[in-house]
Write a protein that holds these residues in place. Structure first.
Motif, PDB file in Angstrom:
ATOM      1  N   VAL A 232       0.837  -1.205   0.000  1.00 19.47           N
ATOM      2  CA  VAL A 232       0.000   0.000   0.000  1.00 19.47           C
ATOM      3  C   VAL A 232       0.866   1.247   0.000  1.00 19.47           C
ATOM      4  N   ASN A 233       1.823   1.304   0.902  1.00 17.53           N
ATOM      5  CA  ASN A 233       2.659   2.483   1.018  1.00 17.53           C
ATOM      6  C   ASN A 233       3.562   2.666  -0.197  1.00 17.53           C
ATOM      7  N   ALA A 234       4.063   1.545  -0.737  1.00 14.56           N
ATOM      8  CA  ALA A 234       4.943   1.626  -1.909  1.00 14.56           C
ATOM      9  C   ALA A 234       4.213   2.228  -3.105  1.00 14.56           C
ATOM     10  N   PHE A 235       2.992   1.795  -3.358  1.00 13.55           N
ATOM     11  CA  PHE A 235       2.258   2.332  -4.505  1.00 13.55           C
ATOM     12  C   PHE A 235       1.683   3.711  -4.218  1.00 13.55           C
ATOM     13  N   PHE A 236       1.341   3.991  -2.960  1.00 17.86           N
ATOM     14  CA  PHE A 236       0.916   5.342  -2.591  1.00 17.86           C
ATOM     15  C   PHE A 236       2.024   6.345  -2.906  1.00 17.86           C
ATOM     16  N   ARG A 237       3.257   5.972  -2.608  1.00 21.67           N
ATOM     17  CA  ARG A 237       4.386   6.863  -2.868  1.00 21.67           C
ATOM     18  C   ARG A 237       4.709   6.972  -4.357  1.00 21.67           C
ATOM     19  N   ARG A 238       4.561   5.876  -5.092  1.00 16.78           N
ATOM     20  CA  ARG A 238       5.010   5.833  -6.480  1.00 16.78           C
ATOM     21  C   ARG A 238       3.946   6.221  -7.488  1.00 16.78           C
ATOM     22  N   CYS A 239       2.694   6.221  -7.085  1.00 17.39           N
ATOM     23  CA  CYS A 239       1.587   6.529  -8.012  1.00 17.39           C
ATOM     24  C   CYS A 239       0.763   7.684  -7.447  1.00 17.39           C
ATOM     25  N   PRO A 240       1.337   8.892  -7.440  1.00 15.03           N
ATOM     26  CA  PRO A 240       0.673  10.014  -6.760  1.00 15.03           C
ATOM     27  C   PRO A 240      -0.647  10.439  -7.393  1.00 15.03           C
ATOM     28  N   ASP A 241      -0.876  10.061  -8.635  1.00 12.77           N
ATOM     29  CA  ASP A 241      -2.127  10.440  -9.301  1.00 12.77           C
ATOM     30  C   ASP A 241      -3.192   9.355  -9.212  1.00 12.77           C
ATOM     31  N   LYS A 242      -2.906   8.294  -8.478  1.00 15.63           N
ATOM     32  CA  LYS A 242      -3.857   7.199  -8.348  1.00 15.63           C
ATOM     33  C   LYS A 242      -4.221   6.986  -6.880  1.00 15.63           C
ATOM     34  N   LYS A 243      -5.390   6.428  -6.646  1.00 14.87           N
ATOM     35  CA  LYS A 243      -5.788   6.035  -5.308  1.00 14.87           C
ATOM     36  C   LYS A 243      -5.294   4.620  -5.037  1.00 14.87           C
ATOM     37  N   VAL A 244      -5.194   4.268  -3.768  1.00 16.71           N
ATOM     38  CA  VAL A 244      -4.816   2.920  -3.366  1.00 16.71           C
ATOM     39  C   VAL A 244      -5.912   2.359  -2.465  1.00 16.71           C
ATOM     40  N   ILE A 245      -6.306   1.125  -2.730  1.00 14.05           N
ATOM     41  CA  ILE A 245      -7.209   0.397  -1.842  1.00 14.05           C
ATOM     42  C   ILE A 245      -6.379  -0.643  -1.103  1.00 14.05           C
ATOM     43  N   GLY A 246      -6.423  -0.607   0.215  1.00 10.21           N
ATOM     44  CA  GLY A 246      -5.650  -1.543   1.025  1.00 10.21           C
ATOM     45  C   GLY A 246      -6.423  -2.820   1.270  1.00 10.21           C
ATOM     46  N   CYS A 247      -5.710  -3.942   1.241  1.00  8.44           N
ATOM     47  CA  CYS A 247      -6.330  -5.239   1.487  1.00  8.44           C
ATOM     48  C   CYS A 247      -5.276  -6.176   2.041  1.00  8.44           C
ATOM     49  N   GLY A 248      -5.586  -6.810   3.157  1.00 11.61           N
ATOM     50  CA  GLY A 248      -4.659  -7.796   3.703  1.00 11.61           C
ATOM     51  C   GLY A 248      -4.469  -7.663   5.195  1.00 11.61           C
ATOM     52  N   GLY A 249      -4.887  -8.690   5.932  1.00 13.67           N
ATOM     53  CA  GLY A 249      -4.615  -8.753   7.356  1.00 13.67           C
ATOM     54  C   GLY A 249      -5.482  -7.888   8.237  1.00 13.67           C
ATOM     55  N   VAL A 250      -6.639  -7.458   7.746  1.00 17.69           N
ATOM     56  CA  VAL A 250      -7.493  -6.548   8.518  1.00 17.69           C
ATOM     57  C   VAL A 250      -8.540  -7.334   9.304  1.00 17.69           C
ATOM     58  N   LYS A 251      -8.476  -7.220  10.628  1.00 19.23           N
ATOM     59  CA  LYS A 251      -9.536  -7.806  11.461  1.00 19.23           C
ATOM     60  C   LYS A 251      -9.900  -6.910  12.635  1.00 19.23           C
ATOM     61  N   THR A 252      -9.226  -5.736  12.765  1.00 20.59           N
ATOM     62  CA  THR A 252      -9.548  -4.771  13.816  1.00 20.59           C
ATOM     63  C   THR A 252      -9.573  -3.365  13.224  1.00 20.59           C
ATOM     64  N   GLY A 253     -10.199  -2.458  13.952  1.00 16.73           N
ATOM     65  CA  GLY A 253     -10.206  -1.067  13.534  1.00 16.73           C
ATOM     66  C   GLY A 253      -8.813  -0.470  13.493  1.00 16.73           C
ATOM     67  N   GLU A 254      -7.943  -0.934  14.387  1.00 12.67           N
ATOM     68  CA  GLU A 254      -6.566  -0.441  14.377  1.00 12.67           C
ATOM     69  C   GLU A 254      -5.863  -0.797  13.072  1.00 12.67           C
ATOM     70  N   GLN A 255      -6.135  -1.985  12.546  1.00 10.59           N
ATOM     71  CA  GLN A 255      -5.504  -2.376  11.286  1.00 10.59           C
ATOM     72  C   GLN A 255      -6.093  -1.622  10.100  1.00 10.59           C
ATOM     73  N   VAL A 256      -7.379  -1.280  10.170  1.00 10.03           N
ATOM     74  CA  VAL A 256      -7.946  -0.371   9.171  1.00 10.03           C
ATOM     75  C   VAL A 256      -7.203   0.961   9.216  1.00 10.03           C
ATOM     76  N   PHE A 257      -7.005   1.479  10.412  1.00 13.18           N
ATOM     77  CA  PHE A 257      -6.283   2.741  10.611  1.00 13.18           C
ATOM     78  C   PHE A 257      -4.886   2.661   9.998  1.00 13.18           C
ATOM     79  N   GLN A 258      -4.188   1.551  10.217  1.00 14.77           N
ATOM     80  CA  GLN A 258      -2.837   1.407   9.684  1.00 14.77           C
ATOM     81  C   GLN A 258      -2.824   1.436   8.159  1.00 14.77           C
ATOM     82  N   HIS A 259      -3.771   0.771   7.539  1.00 17.26           N
ATOM     83  CA  HIS A 259      -3.867   0.813   6.072  1.00 17.26           C
ATOM     84  C   HIS A 259      -4.093   2.241   5.583  1.00 17.26           C
ATOM     85  N   LEU A 260      -5.009   2.950   6.226  1.00 18.00           N
ATOM     86  CA  LEU A 260      -5.284   4.332   5.838  1.00 18.00           C
ATOM     87  C   LEU A 260      -4.063   5.211   6.058  1.00 18.00           C
TER      88      LEU A 260
END
Length: 310
Positions: A232-260
């Motif tokens: 997520v972070n790698a493509f967020f940094r490298r593709c500034p004109d695109k959005k990123v959707i995070g997926c992987g390992g999410v089972k708590t609100g804290e992990q949602v926060f980390q993806h965001l």
């Protein structure tokens, strides 16, 4: 009061949560359950040109740290999902349609039909299914990925996104991002699909856990969270004109926060949704809101993409 709402491709989302394609989205019953859930949006099962039964059972097993699966793209065929998205009430919540043809020609045939139908669904092109025997992941073949995107962009005139596999090398992040950035129509990047071709073993029976591919399958859940956040972070940094959707390992609100925090605009839930069911979205939204309130954040924009380095 915390505000979990966001905008994505000019659509309003009540919150950034949605299912991962492949989980709880196979048929009408499952899709309707997502529509009625607290998810901000949802996505259909990755579809092929014709219906597929998928790989033999057992093909999914929960494990102490997540799951292993080799589903083999079971789906009802693109016509079913195209009909579903055509009837969806988009005033209720946005809907994505995932496409995973077994060849370039299959993808182009489906893309033409989706374009002709002129549905408001957001298309996600799956370049990363690791569980179809004999079919490599397109996104690991950079020339094939480039050719696929060029062909799809010639046929489809709306913004769309791509579902990507995990990358593990900085050079591969660079190379994949360079290709994605050639195509302005690729409006978002979904990271990640499961980590492919892992092996889980039952010590008691001395056997593998799933039947297809001699037990080799994609892993999700706790196993993949750090890899997902890195992608997520790698493509967020490298593709500034695109959005990123995070997926992987999410089972708590804290992990949602980390993806965001790492740069995701929306966050998908896979293994945890499979195990807990669509009620998980209300829990995750509540946990995310509570964490934001604790930190003094009122909106997602207060912290989204603002990961600090040391």
């Amino acid at each position: 009061m915390t505000d979990l709402s966001t905008r994505f491709l000019d659509c309003a989302f009540a919150n950034p949560l949605m299912n991962a394609s492949g989980v709880w989205c196979y048929d009408q019953t499952e899709l309707d359950a997502l529509n009625l859930s607290a998810a901000g949006a949802y996505v259909t099962k990755s579809c092929t040109l014709e219906p597929r039964a998928g790989n033999p059972e057992p093909r999914y097993k929960a494990t102490p740290l997540g799951s292993i699966n080799s589903m083999g793209l079971p789906n009802l065929g693109y016509r079913f999902y195209l009909d579903y998205v055509a009837k969806h009430d988009y005033a209720r919540k946005p809907l994505f349609m995932s496409v995973a043809g077994l060849s370039l020609e299959d993808n182009l045939a489906m893309v033409r039909e989706i374009k002709a139908a002129n549905v408001p669904a957001i298309m996600e092109l799956n370049l990363s299914c690791p569980n179809v025997p004999g079919k490599p992941q397109i996104a690991y073949d950079f020339d094939a990925m480039d050719a696929m995107l060029a062909a799809v962009c010639r046929e489809y005139d709306k913004p769309f996104g791509v579902k990507m596999p995990p990358y593990f090398d900085i050079a591969h992040f660079d190379a994949a991002a360079e290709i994605l950035n050639r195509y302005p129509q690729v409006a978002f990047v979904t990271c990640i699909n499961s980590i492919g071709n892992a092996l889980a073993i039952d010590t008691e029976t001395e056997t593998v856990l799933i039947k297809p591919k001699d037990g080799f399958g994609g892993i999700g859940g706790d196993y993949v969270l750090p890899t997902a956040l890195a992608n997520v972070n790698a493509f967020f940094r490298r593709c500034p004109d695109k959005k990123v959707i995070g997926c992987g390992g999410v089972k708590t609100g804290e992990q949602v926060f980390q993806h965001l925090l790492a740069g995701a605009s929306l966050v998908q839930v896979g293994t945890a949704l499979q195990e807990e069911g669509p009620a998980i979205f209300a829990r995750l939204a509540d946990e995310l809101a509570a964490l934001m309130a604790k930190k003094g954040y009122k909106t997602l924009g207060d912290f989204q993409g603002k990961l600090k380095t040391l």
